[in-house]
Design a protein around this motif. Structure first.
Motif, mmCIF file in Angstrom:
data_model
loop_
_atom_site.group_PDB
_atom_site.id
_atom_site.type_symbol
_atom_site.label_atom_id
_atom_site.label_comp_id
_atom_site.label_asym_id
_atom_site.label_seq_id
_atom_site.Cartn_x
_atom_site.Cartn_y
_atom_site.Cartn_z
ATOM 1 N N PHE A 180 9.014 1.912 -5.600
ATOM 2 C CA PHE A 180 9.404 0.505 -5.670
ATOM 3 C C PHE A 180 9.402 -0.150 -4.289
ATOM 4 O O PHE A 180 8.921 -1.265 -4.119
ATOM 5 C CB PHE A 180 10.786 0.368 -6.308
ATOM 6 N N LEU A 181 9.976 0.555 -3.313
ATOM 7 C CA LEU A 181 10.034 0.019 -1.948
ATOM 8 C C LEU A 181 8.637 -0.202 -1.404
ATOM 9 O O LEU A 181 8.320 -1.276 -0.864
ATOM 10 C CB LEU A 181 10.813 0.971 -1.044
ATOM 11 N N TYR A 182 7.796 0.813 -1.549
ATOM 12 C CA TYR A 182 6.428 0.709 -1.040
ATOM 13 C C TYR A 182 5.655 -0.408 -1.735
ATOM 14 O O TYR A 182 4.930 -1.167 -1.086
ATOM 15 C CB TYR A 182 5.684 2.031 -1.231
ATOM 16 N N THR A 183 5.812 -0.518 -3.049
ATOM 17 C CA THR A 183 5.094 -1.537 -3.812
ATOM 18 C C THR A 183 5.417 -2.941 -3.310
ATOM 19 O O THR A 183 4.524 -3.786 -3.151
ATOM 20 C CB THR A 183 5.428 -1.420 -5.310
ATOM 21 N N GLY A 184 6.704 -3.199 -3.063
ATOM 22 C CA GLY A 184 7.102 -4.507 -2.555
ATOM 23 C C GLY A 184 6.508 -4.805 -1.191
ATOM 24 O O GLY A 184 6.066 -5.927 -0.908
ATOM 25 N N ILE A 185 6.485 -3.789 -0.329
ATOM 26 C CA ILE A 185 5.933 -3.971 1.025
ATOM 27 C C ILE A 185 4.427 -4.163 0.977
ATOM 28 O O ILE A 185 3.876 -5.084 1.593
ATOM 29 C CB ILE A 185 6.292 -2.761 1.907
ATOM 30 N N ARG A 186 3.748 -3.304 0.207
ATOM 31 C CA ARG A 186 2.286 -3.317 0.174
ATOM 32 C C ARG A 186 1.722 -4.567 -0.510
ATOM 33 O O ARG A 186 0.738 -5.162 -0.034
ATOM 34 C CB ARG A 186 1.805 -2.077 -0.564
ATOM 35 N N LEU A 187 2.308 -4.955 -1.623
ATOM 36 C CA LEU A 187 1.723 -6.024 -2.435
ATOM 37 C C LEU A 187 2.266 -7.413 -2.136
ATOM 38 O O LEU A 187 1.622 -8.407 -2.489
ATOM 39 C CB LEU A 187 1.927 -5.719 -3.927
ATOM 40 N N LEU A 188 3.442 -7.510 -1.495
ATOM 41 C CA LEU A 188 4.037 -8.827 -1.270
ATOM 42 C C LEU A 188 4.379 -9.102 0.193
ATOM 43 O O LEU A 188 3.924 -10.093 0.767
ATOM 44 C CB LEU A 188 5.294 -8.986 -2.138
ATOM 45 N N ILE A 189 5.180 -8.244 0.791
ATOM 46 C CA ILE A 189 5.694 -8.522 2.135
ATOM 47 C C ILE A 189 4.585 -8.564 3.177
ATOM 48 O O ILE A 189 4.464 -9.536 3.941
ATOM 49 C CB ILE A 189 6.775 -7.500 2.520
ATOM 50 N N LEU A 190 3.747 -7.531 3.225
ATOM 51 C CA LEU A 190 2.672 -7.496 4.231
ATOM 52 C C LEU A 190 1.690 -8.659 4.091
ATOM 53 O O LEU A 190 1.356 -9.312 5.087
ATOM 54 C CB LEU A 190 1.931 -6.160 4.162
ATOM 55 N N PRO A 191 1.184 -8.959 2.888
ATOM 56 C CA PRO A 191 0.256 -10.097 2.771
ATOM 57 C C PRO A 191 0.882 -11.439 3.132
ATOM 58 O O PRO A 191 0.230 -12.291 3.753
ATOM 59 C CB PRO A 191 -0.187 -10.057 1.306
ATOM 60 N N LEU A 192 2.146 -11.644 2.764
ATOM 61 C CA LEU A 192 2.797 -12.909 3.100
ATOM 62 C C LEU A 192 3.050 -13.030 4.595
ATOM 63 O O LEU A 192 2.915 -14.118 5.178
ATOM 64 C CB LEU A 192 4.112 -13.046 2.318
ATOM 65 N N ILE A 193 3.413 -11.930 5.240
ATOM 66 C CA ILE A 193 3.566 -11.929 6.701
ATOM 67 C C ILE A 193 2.224 -12.249 7.354
ATOM 68 O O ILE A 193 2.146 -13.029 8.313
ATOM 69 C CB ILE A 193 4.102 -10.575 7.195
ATOM 70 N N THR A 194 1.159 -11.630 6.833
ATOM 71 C CA THR A 194 -0.189 -11.867 7.370
ATOM 72 C C THR A 194 -0.569 -13.335 7.279
ATOM 73 O O THR A 194 -1.054 -13.936 8.253
ATOM 74 C CB THR A 194 -1.217 -11.017 6.596
ATOM 75 N N LEU A 195 -0.357 -13.929 6.120
ATOM 76 C CA LEU A 195 -0.701 -15.346 5.934
ATOM 77 C C LEU A 195 0.122 -16.238 6.856
ATOM 78 O O LEU A 195 -0.414 -17.166 7.483
ATOM 79 C CB LEU A 195 -0.462 -15.742 4.479
ATOM 80 N N ALA A 196 1.414 -15.939 6.967
ATOM 81 C CA ALA A 196 2.298 -16.756 7.815
ATOM 82 C C ALA A 196 1.892 -16.674 9.279
ATOM 83 O O ALA A 196 1.844 -17.695 9.981
ATOM 84 C CB ALA A 196 3.746 -16.305 7.637
#
Length: 260
Positions: A180-196
């Motif tokens: 669960f932790l990895y899924t949130g980081i891989r699919l949401l947190i990292l891409p949103l940080i990248t876009l920002a």
């Protein structure tokens, strides 16, 4: 065969401004790799050693090539594929260097890393496509149409293989805190940080969007393969690949809504 055709075909109308943007994309990809590696060291430090190494590898290396190129083409067309192909270069470098080190706990041979990189079909296609685009080489019509037709097959074949992955995995036992932790980081947190971050420094929207899409892709299938090779927790690695692959079918399209 199909993915190198898509990469090669994307370079046929390359221009000098596109090459400049490609260099920027290369720097963006390196930055994301370093960020992912740093996040992995911090976030997973309390996990058992074998799981920690798998999580760090899967955070650094994702399925940006196999799953990301088709989606990028659908959103941004051939120019997006061009930038995506350049984005993949640092990922390949880290996969055969730092990635192997994480799982095997052995130092990688620089010479072997370079050889593996240069032998990768998509990397070869980048250089061949770049040469063709810069030299304005026109291929015979039958060859041009064949390459275009093969590149168009990537998306449907990708969906078929993803379906095969979903059908072949046991759904039981997927409830795991680490997954669960990895899924949130891989699919949401990292891409949103990248876009920002891309928007914060004023990068072109296509570069920012392509980087976000590729960063939002699921764990690479090599996560499970290398875990097996180096006697790590194969079951856990397979859970990461399966769960993120399935959920990315929903999260990736949603993330594209953040694009301008």
């Amino acid at each position: 065969i199909l993915m190198p055709c898509m990469v090669f075909d994307s370079f046929k109308n390359v221009t000098v401004p596109m090459l400049k943007n490609s260099f920027i994309m290369l720097l963006v990809s390196f930055a994301i790799c370093f960020l992912s590696s740093a996040m992995g060291k911090v976030i997973y430090r309390k996990f058992p050693e074998d799981r920690k190494n798998i999580l760090r590898y899967a955070t650094l290396i994702n399925n940006a090539g196999f799953a990301g190129l088709p989606l990028t083409k659908e959103v941004f067309g051939a120019e997006g594929v061009l930038y995506a192909s350049v984005f993949l270069i640092p990922i390949r470098i880290f996969m055969w260097s730092a990635g192997i080190t994480m799982l095997s706990e052995q130092k990688t041979d620089v010479k072997n890393t370079v050889i593996r990189l240069l032998k990768n079909p998509c990397i070869i296609a980048v250089f061949l496509g770049l040469f063709r685009g810069m030299m304005k080489i026109t291929l015979p019509d039958f060859l041009e149409s064949t390459i275009s037709a093969l590149s168009a097959c990537v998306s449907p074949f990708s969906m078929m293989i993803i379906g095969a992955i979903i059908a072949d995995v046991n759904w039981k036992g997927l409830l795991d805190k680490g997954v669960f932790l990895y899924t949130g980081i891989r699919l949401l947190i990292l891409p949103l940080i990248t876009l920002a971050l891309c928007r914060a420094v004023g990068l072109d929207e296509m570069i920012a969007g392509t980087a976000m899409i590729l960063t939002s892709m699921p764990a690479a299938t090599t996560t499970a393969l290398l875990a097996s090779k180096y006697d790590a927790d194969v079951t856990f690695a397979s859970k990461l690949v399966f769960t993120t692959t399935v959920l990315s079918l929903f999260t990736a399209p949603v993330l594209t809504l953040f694009l301008k």
